[in-house]
Design a protein around this motif. Structure first.
Motif, PDB file in Angstrom:
ATOM      1  N   ALA A  16       0.826  -1.208   0.000  1.00 49.52           N
ATOM      2  CA  ALA A  16       0.000   0.000   0.000  1.00 49.52           C
ATOM      3  C   ALA A  16       0.864   1.265   0.000  1.00 49.52           C
ATOM      4  O   ALA A  16       0.553   2.238  -0.702  1.00 49.52           O
ATOM      5  CB  ALA A  16      -0.943  -0.002   1.199  1.00 49.52           C
ATOM      6  N   ILE A  17       1.950   1.260   0.746  1.00 45.18           N
ATOM      7  CA  ILE A  17       2.856   2.416   0.759  1.00 45.18           C
ATOM      8  C   ILE A  17       3.508   2.578  -0.614  1.00 45.18           C
ATOM      9  O   ILE A  17       3.656   3.694  -1.116  1.00 45.18           O
ATOM     10  CB  ILE A  17       3.909   2.278   1.878  1.00 45.18           C
ATOM     11  CG1 ILE A  17       3.226   2.433   3.250  1.00 45.18           C
ATOM     12  CG2 ILE A  17       5.027   3.303   1.720  1.00 45.18           C
ATOM     13  CD1 ILE A  17       4.094   2.047   4.432  1.00 45.18           C
ATOM     14  N   SER A  18       3.864   1.480  -1.256  1.00 47.16           N
ATOM     15  CA  SER A  18       4.451   1.543  -2.601  1.00 47.16           C
ATOM     16  C   SER A  18       3.463   2.117  -3.615  1.00 47.16           C
ATOM     17  O   SER A  18       3.834   2.943  -4.453  1.00 47.16           O
ATOM     18  CB  SER A  18       4.894   0.153  -3.057  1.00 47.16           C
ATOM     19  OG  SER A  18       5.891  -0.339  -2.204  1.00 47.16           O
ATOM     20  N   ILE A  19       2.211   1.694  -3.528  1.00 44.48           N
ATOM     21  CA  ILE A  19       1.196   2.237  -4.435  1.00 44.48           C
ATOM     22  C   ILE A  19       1.018   3.728  -4.186  1.00 44.48           C
ATOM     23  O   ILE A  19       0.884   4.521  -5.125  1.00 44.48           O
ATOM     24  CB  ILE A  19      -0.140   1.479  -4.287  1.00 44.48           C
ATOM     25  CG1 ILE A  19       0.031   0.020  -4.728  1.00 44.48           C
ATOM     26  CG2 ILE A  19      -1.237   2.147  -5.112  1.00 44.48           C
ATOM     27  CD1 ILE A  19      -1.139  -0.875  -4.355  1.00 44.48           C
ATOM     28  N   SER A  20       1.057   4.129  -2.907  1.00 47.84           N
ATOM     29  CA  SER A  20       0.956   5.553  -2.583  1.00 47.84           C
ATOM     30  C   SER A  20       2.129   6.334  -3.164  1.00 47.84           C
ATOM     31  O   SER A  20       1.956   7.454  -3.639  1.00 47.84           O
ATOM     32  CB  SER A  20       0.908   5.751  -1.061  1.00 47.84           C
ATOM     33  OG  SER A  20      -0.254   5.182  -0.521  1.00 47.84           O
ATOM     34  N   ALA A  21       3.311   5.729  -3.140  1.00 47.13           N
ATOM     35  CA  ALA A  21       4.484   6.387  -3.727  1.00 47.13           C
ATOM     36  C   ALA A  21       4.309   6.575  -5.224  1.00 47.13           C
ATOM     37  O   ALA A  21       4.670   7.620  -5.777  1.00 47.13           O
ATOM     38  CB  ALA A  21       5.747   5.582  -3.430  1.00 47.13           C
ATOM     39  N   LEU A  83      -9.020   4.947   7.638  1.00 47.61           N
ATOM     40  CA  LEU A  83     -10.364   5.136   7.083  1.00 47.61           C
ATOM     41  C   LEU A  83     -10.569   6.565   6.598  1.00 47.61           C
ATOM     42  O   LEU A  83     -11.183   6.789   5.550  1.00 47.61           O
ATOM     43  CB  LEU A  83     -11.422   4.758   8.115  1.00 47.61           C
ATOM     44  CG  LEU A  83     -11.516   3.262   8.448  1.00 47.61           C
ATOM     45  CD1 LEU A  83     -12.498   3.029   9.582  1.00 47.61           C
ATOM     46  CD2 LEU A  83     -11.882   2.450   7.223  1.00 47.61           C
ATOM     47  N   ALA A  84     -10.043   7.536   7.352  1.00 48.03           N
ATOM     48  CA  ALA A  84     -10.152   8.938   6.931  1.00 48.03           C
ATOM     49  C   ALA A  84      -9.403   9.154   5.614  1.00 48.03           C
ATOM     50  O   ALA A  84      -9.904   9.821   4.699  1.00 48.03           O
ATOM     51  CB  ALA A  84      -9.606   9.862   8.018  1.00 48.03           C
ATOM     52  N   GLY A  85      -8.206   8.584   5.507  1.00 48.44           N
ATOM     53  CA  GLY A  85      -7.431   8.705   4.273  1.00 48.44           C
ATOM     54  C   GLY A  85      -8.136   8.079   3.092  1.00 48.44           C
ATOM     55  O   GLY A  85      -8.228   8.676   2.018  1.00 48.44           O
ATOM     56  N   GLY A  87     -11.309   7.551   2.829  1.00 53.17           N
ATOM     57  CA  GLY A  87     -12.503   8.354   2.556  1.00 53.17           C
ATOM     58  C   GLY A  87     -12.184   9.578   1.710  1.00 53.17           C
ATOM     59  O   GLY A  87     -12.912   9.890   0.755  1.00 53.17           O
ATOM     60  N   LEU A  88     -11.095  10.260   2.033  1.00 49.02           N
ATOM     61  CA  LEU A  88     -10.701  11.429   1.242  1.00 49.02           C
ATOM     62  C   LEU A  88     -10.328  11.042  -0.189  1.00 49.02           C
ATOM     63  O   LEU A  88     -10.656  11.770  -1.136  1.00 49.02           O
ATOM     64  CB  LEU A  88      -9.542  12.170   1.916  1.00 49.02           C
ATOM     65  CG  LEU A  88      -9.903  12.954   3.174  1.00 49.02           C
ATOM     66  CD1 LEU A  88      -8.649  13.505   3.841  1.00 49.02           C
ATOM     67  CD2 LEU A  88     -10.883  14.072   2.854  1.00 49.02           C
ATOM     68  N   LEU A  89      -9.659   9.908  -0.344  1.00 53.10           N
ATOM     69  CA  LEU A  89      -9.305   9.457  -1.693  1.00 53.10           C
ATOM     70  C   LEU A  89     -10.560   9.142  -2.509  1.00 53.10           C
ATOM     71  O   LEU A  89     -10.635   9.475  -3.702  1.00 53.10           O
ATOM     72  CB  LEU A  89      -8.399   8.223  -1.624  1.00 53.10           C
ATOM     73  CG  LEU A  89      -6.990   8.460  -1.095  1.00 53.10           C
ATOM     74  CD1 LEU A  89      -6.249   7.140  -0.942  1.00 53.10           C
ATOM     75  CD2 LEU A  89      -6.213   9.410  -1.988  1.00 53.10           C
ATOM     76  N   ILE A  90     -11.538   8.541  -1.870  1.00 56.29           N
ATOM     77  CA  ILE A  90     -12.796   8.229  -2.556  1.00 56.29           C
ATOM     78  C   ILE A  90     -13.523   9.515  -2.943  1.00 56.29           C
ATOM     79  O   ILE A  90     -14.029   9.651  -4.059  1.00 56.29           O
ATOM     80  CB  ILE A  90     -13.680   7.323  -1.680  1.00 56.29           C
ATOM     81  CG1 ILE A  90     -13.052   5.932  -1.565  1.00 56.29           C
ATOM     82  CG2 ILE A  90     -15.098   7.233  -2.234  1.00 56.29           C
ATOM     83  CD1 ILE A  90     -13.675   5.051  -0.502  1.00 56.29           C
ATOM     84  N   VAL A  91     -13.559  10.482  -2.017  1.00 56.96           N
ATOM     85  CA  VAL A  91     -14.220  11.765  -2.301  1.00 56.96           C
ATOM     86  C   VAL A  91     -13.542  12.464  -3.474  1.00 56.96           C
ATOM     87  O   VAL A  91     -14.204  12.956  -4.392  1.00 56.96           O
ATOM     88  CB  VAL A  91     -14.225  12.671  -1.045  1.00 56.96           C
ATOM     89  CG1 VAL A  91     -14.564  14.103  -1.388  1.00 56.96           C
ATOM     90  CG2 VAL A  91     -15.200  12.122  -0.008  1.00 56.96           C
ATOM     91  N   GLY A 112      -5.576  12.780   1.691  1.00 59.08           N
ATOM     92  CA  GLY A 112      -5.988  11.393   1.868  1.00 59.08           C
ATOM     93  C   GLY A 112      -4.825  10.428   1.782  1.00 59.08           C
ATOM     94  O   GLY A 112      -4.679   9.525   2.615  1.00 59.08           O
ATOM     95  N   GLY A 113      -3.980  10.630   0.792  1.00 62.51           N
ATOM     96  CA  GLY A 113      -2.806   9.767   0.637  1.00 62.51           C
ATOM     97  C   GLY A 113      -1.848   9.881   1.808  1.00 62.51           C
ATOM     98  O   GLY A 113      -1.280   8.879   2.261  1.00 62.51           O
ATOM     99  N   THR A 114      -1.686  11.102   2.323  1.00 63.59           N
ATOM    100  CA  THR A 114      -0.799  11.310   3.465  1.00 63.59           C
ATOM    101  C   THR A 114      -1.344  10.612   4.708  1.00 63.59           C
ATOM    102  O   THR A 114      -0.608   9.912   5.413  1.00 63.59           O
ATOM    103  CB  THR A 114      -0.617  12.818   3.730  1.00 63.59           C
ATOM    104  OG1 THR A 114      -0.034  13.419   2.565  1.00 63.59           O
ATOM    105  CG2 THR A 114       0.265  13.068   4.936  1.00 63.59           C
TER     106      THR A 114
END
Length: 143
Positions: A16-21, A83-85, A87-91, A112-114
């Motif tokens: 998940a961290i790699s995908i975020s990168a 969950l907050a992160g 949620g922000l990515l979905i929004v 969201g990613g952060t």
């Protein structure tokens, strides 16, 4: 405590961290790549659909990693951040630049990613600390 031989929260946190990168690199490099090579502007890599495809990878891997980790260390704050992160990515993906503006989408996606990345780092560290405690207790009991 349940340990799954093929599914490990540490591995999933790393994925998940790699995908975020990749997402961060995309956000930083896409505008420069489009300026340098305008043909890239018509590719999936430079489109807003790219975020949707990343979400298809990020959401399940993040949800599973956080579930497995939080089941071990029982930290509600790690789960809440994750969950907050998510949620922000979905929004950001659902509303897009049409509603949020380009800057708004970047800010919401970045926030969201952060939050999600922080939750994965905390999840990884708490699981690791818990496993270290278990090893220390086992070694102490064996001594």
């Amino acid at each position: 405590m349940d340990h799954h031989p093929n599914i490990d929260s540490r591995t999933l946190d790393g994925v998940a961290i790699s995908i975020s990168a990749v997402c961060v690199l995309h956000c930083l490099l896409a505008p420069l790549a489009v300026l340098a090579f305008p043909i890239i502007g018509s590719s999936l890599w430079a489109s807003h659909e790219f975020h949707a495809w990343l979400l298809v990878l990020i959401l399940p891997s993040s949800a599973l990693a956080l579930y497995l980790g939080c089941r071990e260390h029982r930290s509600g704050s790690v789960l809440g951040l994750g969950l907050a992160g998510m949620g922000l990515l979905i929004v950001a993906a659902a509303l897009g630049p049409q509603v949020l503006t380009e800057l708004g989408e970047v800010l919401v996606t970045g926030a969201g990613g952060t939050l999600l990345a922080i939750s994965h780092v905390l999840n990884y560290r708490r699981c690791r600390a818990l496993r270290c405690e278990e090893r220390a207790c086992a070694e102490h009991a064996a001594a």
